[in-house]
Structures are given as structure tokens and as C-alpha cells.
Scaffold this motif. Sequence first.
Motif, PDB file in Angstrom:
ATOM      1  N   LEU A 228       0.822  -1.208   0.000  1.00  0.00           N
ATOM      2  CA  LEU A 228       0.000   0.000   0.000  1.00  0.00           C
ATOM      3  C   LEU A 228       0.855   1.255   0.000  1.00  0.00           C
ATOM      4  O   LEU A 228       0.526   2.253  -0.663  1.00  0.00           O
ATOM      5  CB  LEU A 228      -0.930  -0.014   1.219  1.00  0.00           C
ATOM      6  N   ALA A 229       1.972   1.228   0.740  1.00  0.00           N
ATOM      7  CA  ALA A 229       2.876   2.383   0.735  1.00  0.00           C
ATOM      8  C   ALA A 229       3.471   2.599  -0.647  1.00  0.00           C
ATOM      9  O   ALA A 229       3.591   3.746  -1.120  1.00  0.00           O
ATOM     10  CB  ALA A 229       3.987   2.182   1.773  1.00  0.00           C
ATOM     11  N   ALA A 230       3.830   1.502  -1.342  1.00  0.00           N
ATOM     12  CA  ALA A 230       4.392   1.626  -2.688  1.00  0.00           C
ATOM     13  C   ALA A 230       3.349   2.144  -3.672  1.00  0.00           C
ATOM     14  O   ALA A 230       3.675   2.931  -4.575  1.00  0.00           O
ATOM     15  CB  ALA A 230       4.927   0.270  -3.139  1.00  0.00           C
ATOM     16  N   ILE A 231       2.091   1.720  -3.508  1.00  0.00           N
ATOM     17  CA  ILE A 231       1.034   2.210  -4.393  1.00  0.00           C
ATOM     18  C   ILE A 231       0.900   3.724  -4.281  1.00  0.00           C
ATOM     19  O   ILE A 231       0.789   4.444  -5.284  1.00  0.00           O
ATOM     20  CB  ILE A 231      -0.296   1.513  -4.055  1.00  0.00           C
ATOM     21  N   CYS A 232       0.920   4.222  -3.057  1.00  0.00           N
ATOM     22  CA  CYS A 232       0.748   5.659  -2.844  1.00  0.00           C
ATOM     23  C   CYS A 232       1.968   6.449  -3.319  1.00  0.00           C
ATOM     24  O   CYS A 232       1.833   7.575  -3.816  1.00  0.00           O
ATOM     25  CB  CYS A 232       0.477   5.948  -1.367  1.00  0.00           C
ATOM     26  N   ASP A 233       3.182   5.877  -3.165  1.00  0.00           N
ATOM     27  CA  ASP A 233       4.401   6.620  -3.496  1.00  0.00           C
ATOM     28  C   ASP A 233       4.802   6.492  -4.957  1.00  0.00           C
ATOM     29  O   ASP A 233       5.255   7.467  -5.572  1.00  0.00           O
ATOM     30  CB  ASP A 233       5.558   6.148  -2.607  1.00  0.00           C
ATOM     31  N   LYS A 234       4.678   5.298  -5.540  1.00  0.00           N
ATOM     32  CA  LYS A 234       5.241   5.058  -6.868  1.00  0.00           C
ATOM     33  C   LYS A 234       4.269   5.356  -8.001  1.00  0.00           C
ATOM     34  O   LYS A 234       4.687   5.769  -9.085  1.00  0.00           O
ATOM     35  CB  LYS A 234       5.717   3.605  -6.969  1.00  0.00           C
ATOM     36  N   PHE A 235       2.981   5.122  -7.785  1.00  0.00           N
ATOM     37  CA  PHE A 235       2.036   5.405  -8.856  1.00  0.00           C
ATOM     38  C   PHE A 235       1.822   6.913  -8.969  1.00  0.00           C
ATOM     39  O   PHE A 235       1.651   7.601  -7.955  1.00  0.00           O
ATOM     40  CB  PHE A 235       0.695   4.720  -8.597  1.00  0.00           C
ATOM     41  N   PRO A 236       1.811   7.447 -10.180  1.00  0.00           N
ATOM     42  CA  PRO A 236       1.586   8.889 -10.344  1.00  0.00           C
ATOM     43  C   PRO A 236       0.125   9.248 -10.138  1.00  0.00           C
ATOM     44  O   PRO A 236      -0.772   8.409 -10.338  1.00  0.00           O
ATOM     45  CB  PRO A 236       2.027   9.141 -11.786  1.00  0.00           C
ATOM     46  N   PRO A 237      -0.156  10.476  -9.756  1.00  0.00           N
ATOM     47  CA  PRO A 237      -1.557  10.919  -9.660  1.00  0.00           C
ATOM     48  C   PRO A 237      -2.137  11.124 -11.055  1.00  0.00           C
ATOM     49  O   PRO A 237      -1.405  11.121 -12.057  1.00  0.00           O
ATOM     50  CB  PRO A 237      -1.449  12.240  -8.892  1.00  0.00           C
ATOM     51  N   PRO A 238      -3.437  11.288 -11.166  1.00  0.00           N
ATOM     52  CA  PRO A 238      -4.036  11.560 -12.479  1.00  0.00           C
ATOM     53  C   PRO A 238      -3.463  12.829 -13.093  1.00  0.00           C
ATOM     54  O   PRO A 238      -3.080  13.763 -12.394  1.00  0.00           O
ATOM     55  CB  PRO A 238      -5.529  11.714 -12.166  1.00  0.00           C
ATOM     56  N   ARG A 239      -3.388  12.825 -14.410  1.00  0.00           N
ATOM     57  CA  ARG A 239      -2.878  14.001 -15.108  1.00  0.00           C
ATOM     58  C   ARG A 239      -3.833  15.168 -14.928  1.00  0.00           C
ATOM     59  O   ARG A 239      -5.028  14.996 -14.644  1.00  0.00           O
ATOM     60  CB  ARG A 239      -2.697  13.700 -16.587  1.00  0.00           C
ATOM     61  N   ASP A 240      -3.317  16.378 -15.116  1.00  0.00           N
ATOM     62  CA  ASP A 240      -4.162  17.565 -15.053  1.00  0.00           C
ATOM     63  C   ASP A 240      -5.077  17.619 -16.269  1.00  0.00           C
ATOM     64  O   ASP A 240      -4.713  17.151 -17.361  1.00  0.00           O
ATOM     65  CB  ASP A 240      -3.300  18.830 -15.001  1.00  0.00           C
ATOM     66  N   PRO A 241      -6.282  18.154 -16.119  1.00  0.00           N
ATOM     67  CA  PRO A 241      -7.176  18.282 -17.278  1.00  0.00           C
ATOM     68  C   PRO A 241      -6.532  19.114 -18.383  1.00  0.00           C
ATOM     69  O   PRO A 241      -5.857  20.116 -18.119  1.00  0.00           O
ATOM     70  CB  PRO A 241      -8.412  18.975 -16.696  1.00  0.00           C
TER      71      PRO A 241
END
Length: 689
Positions: A228-241
Motif C-alpha cells: 500500500l505504501a508503494a502504491i501511494c508513493d510510486k504510482f503517479p496521480p491523475p494528469r491535469d485536465p
Amino acid sequence: MCLALFRRPAPLPAPSVPSLRPTPMPHSRKFIRNFSIIAHIDHGKSTLADRLLQATNAVSLREAKEQLLDSMDIERERGITINASAVTVMHHHTPGHSRDVLESDGAIGDNIGTGGDHVRGAGELYMLNFIDTPGHVDFNYEVSRALKACEGALLVVDATQGVQAQTVVNAYLAINENLELIPVVNKIDLPSARPEEVAMEIEQVLGLPAEDCIYVSAKTGQGISELLAAICDKFPPPRDPVVSQTRALIFDAVYDDYRGVIVYCRVMDGPTDSSVRDGAAIRVGDKIRMLGTGRTFQISELGKYTPKPVRVQSLAPGETGYIVAAIRTLKDVRIGDTITLEHDQATEALPGYKPPMQMVFCDFYPSTTGDEKGTDFEELREAMEKLSLNDSSFTFQPVHSDALGFGFRCGFLGLLHMDIVQERLEREGDVEIVQTAPTVSYQILMRGTYAPRKDATSGRDIAVIGEENGRTLVEVHNPADLPDPGSIEQIREPICKVDIILPKQYIGDIMKLCLDRRGTYKSQHFVSDTRDMLSFEIPLAEIIYDFYDRLKGFTSGYGTMDYELIGYNSDDLVKMDILVNGDPVEALSIIVHRAKAEYRGRVLIAKLKEQIPRHQFEIPLQAAIGGKVIARETIKAFRKNVTAKCYGGDVSRKRKLLEKQKEGKKRMKQVGSVDIPQEAFMAVLEQGE
């Protein structure tokens, strides 16, 4: 009395109503993570999804059960995932920490929930939107649809089996979408687990660093806090509109008897100014337009699955959820279409998907058993129309057979998909089905000009798909639909690229199997010290039935395969007709290579002789190419001893009784019908090896 006659009928049972929660402010895109769980079949995707739901306290221990996201009984019984499931959960994480304290108070296992780098509930609140995808090659399109709506993917690999064929394919699908991959080595609690070796296989085959692998046990919960920590840290957030108009991508849709079509979407673009519509891209009551189909609907309900359905009043850019808008049929929704607002439409649609391509075709006919009346044609039609509301990936159209009557020609994604559809029809529609042997589609290059004609079974025009040097190219899905042989220039069959991962000691057997199936050797790749990957190009017709079974048999169960359609090649192919009692049975006709036609014909006729029961008259079975019979067997008739009552007397009396019986058998053969069981149609597929 009058009041009783006009009494209102009892209302239908109401569906479970999703709970309604106050609409929060749009979640910051910085703390949203959208990802999929991808893996080879039976590597633990669904178990890992169950564990993530418990670890984030989305479900309690009392509500938890195995395969929580698999809603169909057939998924639970077979232990497979057929439809992708999207879920939204919340989780606290402090950026930079390598291990989290779980929301579930450590109640799901002894190895998790204790220790950690922060206090439970501290840190930032992340919204995790994840999709549990199928692992079988037949449902590969479900994986590709899910990846379009994500920024990352968890690549799950079994610590006892290592990298498999579908692991490689799914990884490349994610890489082609430019997604961030986190390799997860699962089932490390098993005694035969070899996590370090599997991590090295991942590095050698896929190029993902072995040190980036996260070792987990979805069964015991070990390693879930680090994941879960890796999911939050390594995955990027959604791109800006990129545009201010609302754009949402449809990645799935299902039919509900009460609410119509429920559309699952990922909001990609919308207002960037939080003062505009409170930052919401879609709200309840909005009138939306499907850019691909041009249809407009009004939203009556928005929500998320947590995994219980929870209503919300709006969805912001970066979020996923479901939409209910009184959509009547799945035909009104196109997977991969773009949703925008009617009053402020986007000018350009989002990149969508290729529609699912049917690769296997067969006929379904209503069955009658014994003296009881069996399934009616209209009952079968009703059951198929109802099933198509929940599965738009298979097609059907009416056909007629002289031997079996009226039925439907159906298209499927593969053999497993065909098996699932047949079982669902018999369970949910309460029908009995006779299924013919599966076939594939062929492309026919016509000689000279081509006059449009209707096929032999459905009465519809044969599809013209193009022209080459003034010649017409048509497509047929049934050997019975082949045009006259004199007008055929070429018959082209679908060719698949087949990747097989197997232990090295079985390479010789598998290469012989592939070459016997008219395969063309392409390459051999090193996977590990004990396993290699072979690549062949094999006609799809040679692998749709028992190729996988033989692969498993030759490799003692350790071989895995993946196939992908790459094109059509011409070959010396002919149509082989099967004649039962002198009449051709189109449902048993097959297209074979001329060099194998006689052998296949002899094997097929011998199997049909075993499957078709004896009748009161003699039944000849023949395999023919054009007017030439290449194989024949005879099913002997039942014969009553009509001379048993003769204890003597002149021999002419016995001869008279025998001649009378012979005349009756001859007359019966002319007017009698032959009952062909289901097993006879499946015998067409046996290669006879």
C-alpha cells in the motif's frame, strides 16, 4: 367483488438501494491513485484484491469472503474472474514512508498492522481506485479496457510458478499504455515459493529491476502494508485536465433489471477552477452526451463501489464511478466512448478501444430430450437476448440447419468464453442447448467478379470486406457459407502468434506438437535457468480446441501459452462435407488442409460411428470433398429375429419373412430421421493424434 378484480398487482421486489453520503469536496488529484491488478490466471489477483479491501477497512471481517468482487456464481465455482471489477477505497499514507499502518487495526493477519512509521489514521488520505481484471487470454480485452483508465498497474506473479505467458502479455499491454508497473511476487507463504528466483525472472524477461519487487502473501496478509505504501508513493496521480470541458472515458457497462445500464467511467477532464461547479465535472441531474453514438441522457444517479454501492452527488477530474441515466440497452453504450456535457460539449473525443473481436464461432440449437418437449426456439432467443444485456462481447444471429432446425450462429472471444456463455444460458435462461463444433472465420478471395449472395444458414448477405486487384474479398464464419469452389481464388485462414513458456526438458515434444499443427517456428528466448519461451505462428483453427490440453499433458502441467491474432494467410484448404444417411449435415462440415483431409475424414467418421446411436435402419456415414468420397463407415441397424417363430416347414416361408423385413428397413431408411447427439458435433474437433 369489483374491487377484488381491479386490485393492483403486488409490487416487484425492490433492489438494494445504495447508501447516500454527503457530497465531500472534490478529492485533490494529488492524492488519487488509479491502478489495475494484472496477472496470469490463478496467480492470486482476486485474493490480493480481497486483502486490499480488508486492509483499507472497506469491508469488515464479518463481511469478508473469498472472491468478494466476483459477483457471478460461475466465477466462484471455477475460481476465475470473467468481468473486471472497479472499486474505490480510502487509505492514510505519509509520503516517503515505506510501510503503512493499516486501517483494519491489524485484524487480518499476524504479520501486518503492527509497527509502521506513523500513527494509524495519520498522514494524507489517499483515494485508491483499482480494477481487478481477468487473467485468461479469452478476456484479454477486459484487461486492455481497464488499463486505459489507469496510471499504474500491479503485476502479480506467483512465487511458485514464476513468469508465465499471460504475465508477459499483460506487462507489455501496460507498458504500451505508458503505465507505471509495480512487480508483486505473491504466495510467498507456500513451502515451494522461490521469491528471489522469480524476481530475477521478472528482471530478465520484462526488464523490471528485481529489487523493486514487493514480496507479499495475499492469503496471510504479509507484505500488504509495504504494498500500500508503494502504491501511494510510486504510482503517479491523475494528469491535469487538458480541456475545461468535461470528458469521461467509459471502460465498462453492465445491465441492471431495475436501473437500466450502469456505466463505469473515469473522469479525465473537467473544470480546472474549483469555483466553477465546485470543481465537479459531472453532477446528478446533468444532461450528458455520448460523443461516439450521439445519444443524450440525463443522470439520475452517481456513485462509487466501495465495494458496496455508495451514492455521491458529483465526480471530479481524476475520479472513477458509475452513472445511472435510464439507459435501456447495452447497445446504447459503446465501451471506450467519451461522455461530455450536453450544454458544454468537448470537441474531441478521448482515445478509445478497439471493439472486441470474435475469434470463435459455433451454432446453438434448442435441444429436445426423450418424450418431453425441450427448449423452444423462442425460449432460446429470449435467453440469449437477456444474456447479451450483460455481455456485449458475443454476437448471435438466426440460422437454420436441415438436421437441427432453427438456431443461432454465435461469435465468441475464445473457447472459454463460449463455454461460459453456454453454461450461463442453461443456468440463467433454463434452456437446453445443442452446440455444434466451433469454427473460425475465413477470408475468401473470389475469382473474377462477385455477385452478392446470401449465406446458406442465416439468409444474410456474406460480408464483403474489400478488394484486391479487382477481385472481391469476402469473410465467412461457417464452412456451409463457402461460395462455389469454382469461383474461389484463395481461402485464407487466421494465423496466431503463440508464445509458450515451458521447462527446457519438454522443448522437443512441444516443437513437434506445434509443427504437426502446421506451425512455423519463429524464436526461442531465455527466461531462467530452467525455462524458455518459444514463439510460433500457428493457424487458429489448429489451436482452438485441444492444443492447450495437449500442451499441458506434454509438459506435466508446467507449460503456459498465450496467443494473438496477427493476420490471414492463404493455404491449400478445402471444405470436407459429412454425409449422414446420404444427406450432408452442414453443422458437421469443416475446412481442412488438403494434405490432412483424408486422415481427418477417416478419424472423424470413425468417431461419429461411436457417437451416433444405432437406429432401426442402416446408416451410412461418409466424408466427401466435392463429389469424391474419401472415407466411409456404416452403423448397423437393429434387427429383430423374425424367423424365431418358424420351427420348421419350407424354407421359402423364412425367406418371405426376411424379404418383408428387408423392404420395411428400406422404406424406413427413406423416411426415417437420424438423431445426432451433442457429442457427435464435438467429435469434429478431435485431431486424432
